[in-house]
Scaffold this active site. Structure first.
Site, PDB file in Angstrom:
ATOM      1  N   GLY A 167       0.839  -1.195   0.000  1.00  0.00           N
ATOM      2  CA  GLY A 167       0.000   0.000   0.000  1.00  0.00           C
ATOM      3  C   GLY A 167       0.870   1.238   0.000  1.00  0.00           C
ATOM      4  O   GLY A 167       2.043   1.194  -0.389  1.00  0.00           O
ATOM      5  N   SER A 168       0.303   2.336   0.478  1.00  0.00           N
ATOM      6  CA  SER A 168       1.008   3.618   0.430  1.00  0.00           C
ATOM      7  C   SER A 168       2.163   3.649   1.435  1.00  0.00           C
ATOM      8  O   SER A 168       2.183   2.890   2.413  1.00  0.00           O
ATOM      9  CB  SER A 168       0.014   4.732   0.757  1.00  0.00           C
ATOM     10  OG  SER A 168      -0.550   4.470   2.032  1.00  0.00           O
TER      11      SER A 168
ATOM     12  N   GLY B 293       2.819   2.171   5.301  1.00  0.00           N
ATOM     13  CA  GLY B 293       4.056   1.506   5.718  1.00  0.00           C
ATOM     14  C   GLY B 293       4.675   2.163   6.942  1.00  0.00           C
ATOM     15  O   GLY B 293       5.180   1.495   7.840  1.00  0.00           O
TER      16      GLY B 293
ATOM     17  N   GLU C 267       5.784  -3.369   0.692  1.00  0.00           N
ATOM     18  CA  GLU C 267       5.693  -3.036  -0.743  1.00  0.00           C
ATOM     19  C   GLU C 267       4.897  -1.746  -0.830  1.00  0.00           C
ATOM     20  O   GLU C 267       3.676  -1.760  -0.888  1.00  0.00           O
ATOM     21  CB  GLU C 267       4.985  -4.161  -1.514  1.00  0.00           C
ATOM     22  CG  GLU C 267       5.691  -5.497  -1.444  1.00  0.00           C
ATOM     23  CD  GLU C 267       6.860  -5.627  -2.425  1.00  0.00           C
ATOM     24  OE1 GLU C 267       7.029  -4.718  -3.270  1.00  0.00           O
ATOM     25  OE2 GLU C 267       7.595  -6.615  -2.326  1.00  0.00           O
TER      26      GLU C 267
ATOM     27  N   CYS D 111       1.476   0.798  -8.791  1.00  0.00           N
ATOM     28  CA  CYS D 111       2.630   1.270  -8.013  1.00  0.00           C
ATOM     29  C   CYS D 111       3.800   1.538  -8.936  1.00  0.00           C
ATOM     30  O   CYS D 111       4.649   2.373  -8.652  1.00  0.00           O
ATOM     31  CB  CYS D 111       2.999   0.256  -6.944  1.00  0.00           C
ATOM     32  SG  CYS D 111       3.236  -1.399  -7.600  1.00  0.00           S
TER      33      CYS D 111
HETATM   34  P1  NAD Z   1      -3.500   2.237   1.256  1.00  0.00           P
HETATM   35  O1  NAD Z   1      -2.185   2.468   1.920  1.00  0.00           O
HETATM   36  O2  NAD Z   1      -4.568   3.228   1.458  1.00  0.00           O
HETATM   37  O3  NAD Z   1      -4.109   0.810   1.740  1.00  0.00           O
HETATM   38  C1  NAD Z   1      -3.436  -0.392   1.498  1.00  0.00           C
HETATM   39  C2  NAD Z   1      -3.906  -1.447   2.485  1.00  0.00           C
HETATM   40  O4  NAD Z   1      -3.405  -1.144   3.783  1.00  0.00           O
HETATM   41  C3  NAD Z   1      -5.427  -1.527   2.653  1.00  0.00           C
HETATM   42  O5  NAD Z   1      -5.798  -2.884   2.800  1.00  0.00           O
HETATM   43  C4  NAD Z   1      -5.676  -0.754   3.947  1.00  0.00           C
HETATM   44  O6  NAD Z   1      -6.856  -1.126   4.612  1.00  0.00           O
HETATM   45  C5  NAD Z   1      -4.456  -1.133   4.742  1.00  0.00           C
HETATM   46  N1  NAD Z   1      -4.035  -0.176   5.782  1.00  0.00           N
HETATM   47  C6  NAD Z   1      -3.952   1.165   5.668  1.00  0.00           C
HETATM   48  N2  NAD Z   1      -3.446   1.692   6.812  1.00  0.00           N
HETATM   49  C7  NAD Z   1      -3.197   0.658   7.654  1.00  0.00           C
HETATM   50  C8  NAD Z   1      -2.682   0.549   8.987  1.00  0.00           C
HETATM   51  N3  NAD Z   1      -2.303   1.623   9.675  1.00  0.00           N
HETATM   52  N4  NAD Z   1      -2.572  -0.682   9.536  1.00  0.00           N
HETATM   53  C9  NAD Z   1      -2.934  -1.781   8.837  1.00  0.00           C
HETATM   54  N5  NAD Z   1      -3.441  -1.740   7.590  1.00  0.00           N
HETATM   55  C10 NAD Z   1      -3.570  -0.537   6.994  1.00  0.00           C
HETATM   56  O7  NAD Z   1      -3.189   2.041  -0.313  1.00  0.00           O
HETATM   57  P2  NAD Z   1      -4.196   1.936  -1.544  1.00  0.00           P
HETATM   58  O8  NAD Z   1      -4.813   3.265  -1.805  1.00  0.00           O
HETATM   59  O9  NAD Z   1      -5.086   0.756  -1.400  1.00  0.00           O
HETATM   60  O10 NAD Z   1      -3.165   1.596  -2.724  1.00  0.00           O
HETATM   61  C11 NAD Z   1      -2.372   2.553  -3.383  1.00  0.00           C
HETATM   62  C12 NAD Z   1      -0.981   2.647  -2.788  1.00  0.00           C
HETATM   63  O11 NAD Z   1      -0.376   1.358  -2.717  1.00  0.00           O
HETATM   64  C13 NAD Z   1      -0.045   3.472  -3.659  1.00  0.00           C
HETATM   65  O12 NAD Z   1       0.794   4.239  -2.840  1.00  0.00           O
HETATM   66  C14 NAD Z   1       0.749   2.414  -4.421  1.00  0.00           C
HETATM   67  O13 NAD Z   1       2.009   2.853  -4.905  1.00  0.00           O
HETATM   68  C15 NAD Z   1       0.896   1.360  -3.369  1.00  0.00           C
HETATM   69  N6  NAD Z   1       1.141   0.030  -3.945  1.00  0.00           N
HETATM   70  C16 NAD Z   1       2.399  -0.486  -3.830  1.00  0.00           C
HETATM   71  C17 NAD Z   1       2.682  -1.715  -4.407  1.00  0.00           C
HETATM   72  C18 NAD Z   1       4.071  -2.301  -4.345  1.00  0.00           C
HETATM   73  O14 NAD Z   1       4.215  -3.476  -4.647  1.00  0.00           O
HETATM   74  N7  NAD Z   1       5.093  -1.545  -3.987  1.00  0.00           N
HETATM   75  C19 NAD Z   1       1.673  -2.428  -5.058  1.00  0.00           C
HETATM   76  C20 NAD Z   1       0.394  -1.879  -5.129  1.00  0.00           C
HETATM   77  C21 NAD Z   1       0.138  -0.637  -4.565  1.00  0.00           C
END
Ligand code: NAD
Length: 488
Positions: A219-220, A224, A241, A275
């Site tokens: 995720g974002s 992380g 990731e 991503c």
């Molecule tokens: P997001 O960070 O909003 O959410 C991702 C996941 O994390 C969701 O399931 C969310 O519920 C969970 N989450 C969020 N905060 C959390 C916390 N504090 N504790 C536990 N879980 C939590 O991201 P998004 O909007 O779904 O996706 C887009 C982002 O993900 C972009 O920044 C993109 O670059 C990144 N991404 C990275 C990769 C990679 O492999 N590097 C792949 C896909 C997406």
């Protein structure tokens, strides 16, 4: 697929029609604790199944994926708005990683090391870690889970998956297919792979549970930053990731036809919501005027619309917030003196609550703070360069380090880009764009992208623990480093 929606709470939406297409029950803390407990018990049984047998279960699951590829791919399209071929491609990637994991199930081998002691042997043994927590993002709602789960399962782990709250239906469908495959495998323990539906707070339950020794979180970077210290606090392993800010350098010798197509896919594909999406284009002044006007034409002509229709290349943004963030970034770019082409909303009168946009090409005066940020929308910032060293400096001058590419036919530039003082990213490509990875190579990035790797190479080791064994088959007890300890 309609039968997959159940319960209440967490809503699945079609990005096109804003219509609720399903309701899913969100896991509460007690339910989550029970699911994790069951996964832990499942692991204790599963770890005793020989690894090639574990591979057989993954093979059976891959059969189910092959049979349901069209439907699951279509569900991905409906739920997150990817175009048809990308939805299908996502399921194909799941099948690919399963095949890869089946092969790996016979190759989880360690080393035999030279020992300084006579009549001794030293070797390493790899054991499963336990429950693998998987948190996934909306934009690859099922493939990212499979990169982790297929490897974790052949390694002898069980899995608990917290999918994106924006894509629960594709996760439920995947879980149903997994259960179908597991039912054909004699001895698959109940709860071997389970789902926790919900948002951030449900993810936190997984993050904080001491029964989960490894968590893969996609995720974002904001996510992380919240998750990493919590995992570190309890010494759990983290596979992170996170966000990217991927660039491509276009050099004077580049094949511009090839570069144009590669840039178009990498920057506009998945509506800029990968991503690995190309977000920064660093173009030599000598080719700028031959490339950018052609790119503008491509941007103006690309077909935007219902992702299920053939010929459409750009579907909707995931939600209103993504649209607002995009517009904010474009407004800031204009204020910084850039030239913005595209970026406007499409079909707003007919689809007042759906967010289709024309991808934006933004000619920037330089690499400002705005450019250094990841805006998760189809915005491509274009910057000019004169000297190759300057291009590399711009390239690496961001906090993220996921994917990168260079377009050149000059072997010195190409090799420099791939060398130690070249791209600082986890993925560095030559004459293809930064997006569109294959499971055969390790996937992930450095710096604020988190450092995790999934798929490919030896990434299975992230789901296992390594034990070093020293075996004495003699009658004496020589100590290492010449130490003597004679108790008579
Ligand atoms: P997001 O960070 O909003 O959410 C991702 C996941 O994390 C969701 O399931 C969310 O519920 C969970 N989450 C969020 N905060 C959390 C916390 N504090 N504790 C536990 N879980 C939590 O991201 P998004 O909007 O779904 O996706 C887009 C982002 O993900 C972009 O920044 C993109 O670059 C990144 N991404 C990275 C990769 C990679 O492999 N590097 C792949 C896909 C997406």
């Amino acid at each position: 697929m309609a039968a997959l929606s159940r319960g209440s709470s967490s809503r699945a939406r079609h990005p096109d029609r804003v219509e609720t297409i399903g309701r899913c029950r969100q896991a509460d803390p007690a339910a989550a604790a029970a699911i994790i407990g069951q996964a832990q018990a499942a692991h204790l049984d599963w770890r005793k199944v020989p690894a090639p047998g574990r591979g057989e279960l993954v093979r059976l699951f891959a059969d189910e994926l092959r049979a349901a590829k069209a439907e699951l791919g279509r569900l991905v399209t409906i739920e997150v708005g990817k175009i048809f071929s990308e939805g299908q491609g996502e399921v194909q990637e799941m099948i690919d990683i399963c095949d890869f994991a089946v092969g790996l199930s016979r190759q989880l081998h360690g080393l035999t090391m030279a020992t300084e002691r006579a009549n001794h042997r030293m070797m390493e043994t790899w054991h499963p870690l336990g429950v693998t927590g998987i948190i996934s993002a909306f934009n690859f709602p099922v493939a990212v889970w499979s990169w982790n789960a297929a490897l974790a399962l052949v390694c002898g782990n069980s899995c608990v998956w917290k999918p994106s709250e924006k894509a629960p239906l594709a996760a439920l469908a995947t879980q149903a297919l997994f259960e179908r495959g597991a039912a054909r495998f004699a001895g698959a323990p109940a709860g071997l792979s389970a789902l926790l539906i919900g948002g951030r707070e449900v993810g936190e339950l997984l993050i904080d549970d001491p029964r989960v020794p490894v968590v893969s979180a996609t995720g974002s970077t904001v996510m992380g930053r919240a998750v990493a210290p919590r995992l570190a606090q309890r010494f759990a392993r983290a596979i992170l990731e996170l966000g990217g800010n991927n660039a491509a350098i276009v050099c004077p010798s580049a094949d511009l036809d090839l570069a144009l197509n590669a840039i178009a896919f990498a920057a506009m594909g998945t509506a800029g919501q990968r991503c690995t999406t190309l977000r920064r284009l660093i173009v030599h002044t000598g080719v700028y005027d031959r490339l950018i006007p052609r790119l503008k034409k491509t941007y103006a002509s690309v077909r935007i619309g219902d992702p299920r229709r053939s010929g459409v290349l750009v579907g909707p943004l995931i939600d209103a917030r993504a649209f607002e963030e995009m517009q904010k970034a474009l407004a800031a770019a204009r204020a910084e003196g850039s030239i913005v082409t595209g970026g406007e909303r499409v079909d707003a009168e007919r689809l007042s609550q759906a967010y289709y946009v024309r991808p934006a090409l933004v000619e920037m005066p330089g690499q400002t703070e705005l450019v250094r940020r990841e805006t998760f929308a189809p915005i491509l910032y274009v910057i000019k360069y004169r000297e190759f060293a300057e291009a590399l400096r711009l390239h690496n001058g961001v906090t993220q380090g996921l994917s990168s590419s260079i377009f050149t036919n000059d072997v010195r530039e190409a090799e420099r880009f791939l060398a130690v003082d070249g791209s600082d990213c986890g993925i560095a490509n030559l004459n293809i764009g930064p997006s569109g990875a294959e499971i055969g190579g390790a996937f992930g990035g450095e710096k604020e992208t988190g450092g995790g790797r999934e798929a490919g190479a030896d990434s299975w080791k992230a789901y296992m623990r390594r034990a070093t064994n020293t075996i004495n088959y003699g009658r004496d007890l020589p100590l290492a480093q010449g130490v003597s300890f004679d108790v008579g």
